[in-house]
Enzyme design. Sequence first.
Site, PDB file in Angstrom:
ATOM      1  N   CYS A 183       0.782  -1.157  -0.192  1.00  0.00           N
ATOM      2  CA  CYS A 183      -0.235   0.095  -0.052  1.00  0.00           C
ATOM      3  C   CYS A 183       0.658   1.506   0.370  1.00  0.00           C
ATOM      4  O   CYS A 183       1.754   1.392   0.653  1.00  0.00           O
ATOM      5  CB  CYS A 183      -0.795   0.346   1.497  1.00  0.00           C
ATOM      6  SG  CYS A 183      -2.254   1.037   1.501  1.00  0.00           S
ATOM      7  N   CYS A 214       0.204   4.417   6.573  1.00  0.00           N
ATOM      8  CA  CYS A 214      -0.373   4.725   7.527  1.00  0.00           C
ATOM      9  C   CYS A 214       0.965   4.007   8.979  1.00  0.00           C
ATOM     10  O   CYS A 214       1.506   3.151   8.806  1.00  0.00           O
ATOM     11  CB  CYS A 214      -1.598   4.248   7.823  1.00  0.00           C
ATOM     12  SG  CYS A 214      -3.241   5.054   6.876  1.00  0.00           S
ATOM     13  N   CYS A 257       0.422   0.656  10.853  1.00  0.00           N
ATOM     14  CA  CYS A 257      -0.093  -0.935   9.487  1.00  0.00           C
ATOM     15  C   CYS A 257       1.289  -1.348   8.852  1.00  0.00           C
ATOM     16  O   CYS A 257       2.106  -0.836   7.989  1.00  0.00           O
ATOM     17  CB  CYS A 257      -0.598  -0.055   8.751  1.00  0.00           C
ATOM     18  SG  CYS A 257      -1.116  -1.071   7.186  1.00  0.00           S
TER      19      CYS A 257
HETATM   20  N1  SAH Z   1      -6.638   0.210   3.673  1.00  0.00           N
HETATM   21  C1  SAH Z   1      -7.903   0.235   3.946  1.00  0.00           C
HETATM   22  C2  SAH Z   1      -8.462  -0.801   3.749  1.00  0.00           C
HETATM   23  C3  SAH Z   1      -7.497  -2.052   4.821  1.00  0.00           C
HETATM   24  S1  SAH Z   1      -6.955  -1.927   5.920  1.00  0.00           S
HETATM   25  C4  SAH Z   1      -8.241   0.787   5.426  1.00  0.00           C
HETATM   26  O1  SAH Z   1      -7.096   1.476   5.929  1.00  0.00           O
HETATM   27  O2  SAH Z   1      -9.019   0.655   5.506  1.00  0.00           O
HETATM   28  C5  SAH Z   1      -8.025  -2.647   7.367  1.00  0.00           C
HETATM   29  C6  SAH Z   1      -8.680  -2.115   8.407  1.00  0.00           C
HETATM   30  O3  SAH Z   1      -7.273  -1.999  10.081  1.00  0.00           O
HETATM   31  C7  SAH Z   1      -8.200  -0.822   8.501  1.00  0.00           C
HETATM   32  O4  SAH Z   1      -8.838   0.731   9.650  1.00  0.00           O
HETATM   33  C8  SAH Z   1      -6.765  -0.516   8.846  1.00  0.00           C
HETATM   34  O5  SAH Z   1      -6.836   0.770   9.744  1.00  0.00           O
HETATM   35  C9  SAH Z   1      -7.328  -1.474  10.241  1.00  0.00           C
HETATM   36  N2  SAH Z   1      -5.114  -1.985  10.454  1.00  0.00           N
HETATM   37  C10 SAH Z   1      -3.969  -0.956  10.253  1.00  0.00           C
HETATM   38  N3  SAH Z   1      -2.703  -1.349  11.072  1.00  0.00           N
HETATM   39  C11 SAH Z   1      -4.020  -2.339  11.881  1.00  0.00           C
HETATM   40  C12 SAH Z   1      -2.879  -2.595  13.133  1.00  0.00           C
HETATM   41  N4  SAH Z   1      -1.733  -3.042  13.377  1.00  0.00           N
HETATM   42  N5  SAH Z   1      -3.606  -2.822  14.007  1.00  0.00           N
HETATM   43  C13 SAH Z   1      -5.425  -2.940  13.916  1.00  0.00           C
HETATM   44  N6  SAH Z   1      -6.173  -2.771  12.818  1.00  0.00           N
HETATM   45  C14 SAH Z   1      -4.831  -2.409  11.623  1.00  0.00           C
HETATM   46 FE1  SF4 Z   2      -2.920   1.192   3.632  1.00  0.00          FE
HETATM   47 FE2  SF4 Z   2      -2.627   0.457   5.529  1.00  0.00          FE
HETATM   48 FE3  SF4 Z   2      -3.299   2.589   5.348  1.00  0.00          FE
HETATM   49 FE4  SF4 Z   2      -5.329   0.977   5.035  1.00  0.00          FE
HETATM   50  S1  SF4 Z   2      -4.267   0.932   6.653  1.00  0.00           S
HETATM   51  S2  SF4 Z   2      -4.657   2.603   3.241  1.00  0.00           S
HETATM   52  S3  SF4 Z   2      -3.610  -0.501   4.084  1.00  0.00           S
HETATM   53  S4  SF4 Z   2      -1.762   1.449   4.925  1.00  0.00           S
END
Ligand code: SAH
Ligand code: SF4
Length: 372
Positions: free
Chosen positions: A115, A119, A122
Site C-alpha cells: 500500500c 499509515c 499498519c
Molecule cells: N486500506 C484500507 C483497508 C485495509 S486496512 C483502510 O485503511 O481502510 C483494514 C483496517 O485495518 C483499517 O481500518 C486499518 O486501519 C486497520 N489496521 C491496519 N493496521 C492495523 C493494526 N496493526 N492493528 C489493527 N488494525 C489495523
Molecule cells: Fe494502506 Fe494500511 Fe493505511 Fe489501509 S491502513 S490505507 S492498507 S497503509
Amino acid sequence: MVNLLNLNQPQLADYFNSIGEKPFRAKQLMRWMHHFGVLDLDQMTDIAKVLREKLRQETEFKLPDVQLEQVSDDGTRKWLIGTNNLKDGTANSVETVFIPEDDRGTLCISSQVGCALECTFCSTGRQGFNRNLSVSEIIGQLWVANHSLRQAEGYNMLPASDRIISNVVMMGMGEPLANYDNVVTAMQIMLDDSAYGLSRRRVTLSTSGMVPAMDRLKEDCPVALAVSLHAPNDALRDEIVPINKKYPIKDLMAACERYLVKAPRDFVTFEYVMLDGVNDSIEHARQLLDVVRDVPCKFNLIPFNPFPNSGYGTSKPMQVRAFRDMLMQAGYVVTVRKTRGEDIDAACGQLAGKVLDKTRRTQRTIAIQPGE
Ligand code: SAH
Ligand code: SF4
C-alpha cells in the site's frame, strides 16, 4: 489470450458480441465460472461444442496461485496468494482471510500488493507498494476461498447461493479506492446474481478516506462503507493516516454524508484502531463525538495488532472500555473487534504477504532510523 475471470457480465457480453455470439452467453458463462465454480469448458454442457472450441483457443481462466493455506484453532483460514513469480524466484504475495461466525462467514479480500499510503500503525503500509491487483486476482480470492471451503465442507459443485461466505469486506492488504477500476469491476461480479449474488449490504469497502473516489463509488457501485478514521483531530490524523493532509477530517465527514444518500445502509462504520497513549484517551473520545456529529454512524474499535518494530502498543482493556462507554453513552452502537486467527497472523493489520517494494520505503525508513 483473454482471461475470462477479468470480465464482469457487460464486458463478457461485449466480448461475445465481438466474436459474433449472442450476449446471453455472458450470463451462462458467469454462472459456470462464479456461481458453480467450474472452469473446465468440457463441463459447460449448455454451451455449443463449436463455441467451446473457439473459447479454448482464444481465452483462458487464469486464477491467482495459492501458495499456502493455513487454518487457525478458531476456524479462521488464511490463503497466501502469489501474484507473479519474478525471474529471481522471489514471490510477490497478498493474503485473504475467512472468518467464520455463528450467523455469517466473512471473507477479507486484498486489493493491492502493499500500500502506498504509509499509515504508521499498519504493517502493509510499512512494507511499501508494489502494484495493483487485477480483477481476476481480486475476484479470484473469492473464487479460491469458495472452492476450498466447499471442499473442506465436503461439497463439490455447490452453487454459490448455498453460501459459506455470506459477507465480503475489502479490508485486506491495500487501499481499495487506490485501485478503483479493478476493485469496482470485481465488486460488480460479487453482486451479480448470475455470479455470487451478494447483496450490497453484505459487501463492505474500507477506505482510509480518498474523498474523490468515495464520490465516484456512490455512483458506480454503492456498497456498505467503512472509513478508517483512527484520530479525532487533524494534527494527530495527519501523523498516523497521512492521506489526511490531502483530505482532512472536515472534507472526509462531508464525503461520508454525501455517500449515505446513495448507500445501501443508513450509516457509515468508523474504524478506530486503539493505540496505547496515542489516540485512546477520554478527551480523544470527546473530540471524536464532536467531529462525527453530522454523520449517522457506528463505531468499530480495533485493538491494535502488534507487528515487529511497529513502535506502538495495544491500548489497555480498561482504556478501551472507557472509550467505548463514552461513545455508547452518547447513543452510538460500538463494537470492539475481537481478534481472530492470531495464531496464523491473520488479524487486522498483520497481513503481510511479501511485497517487493517499488517505493523503497523499507530502505528509507532504515536510513532515517538507524537505531531501530
Ligand atoms: N486500506 C484500507 C483497508 C485495509 S486496512 C483502510 O485503511 O481502510 C483494514 C483496517 O485495518 C483499517 O481500518 C486499518 O486501519 C486497520 N489496521 C491496519 N493496521 C492495523 C493494526 N496493526 N492493528 C489493527 N488494525 C489495523
Ligand atoms: Fe494502506 Fe494500511 Fe493505511 Fe489501509 S491502513 S490505507 S492498507 S497503509
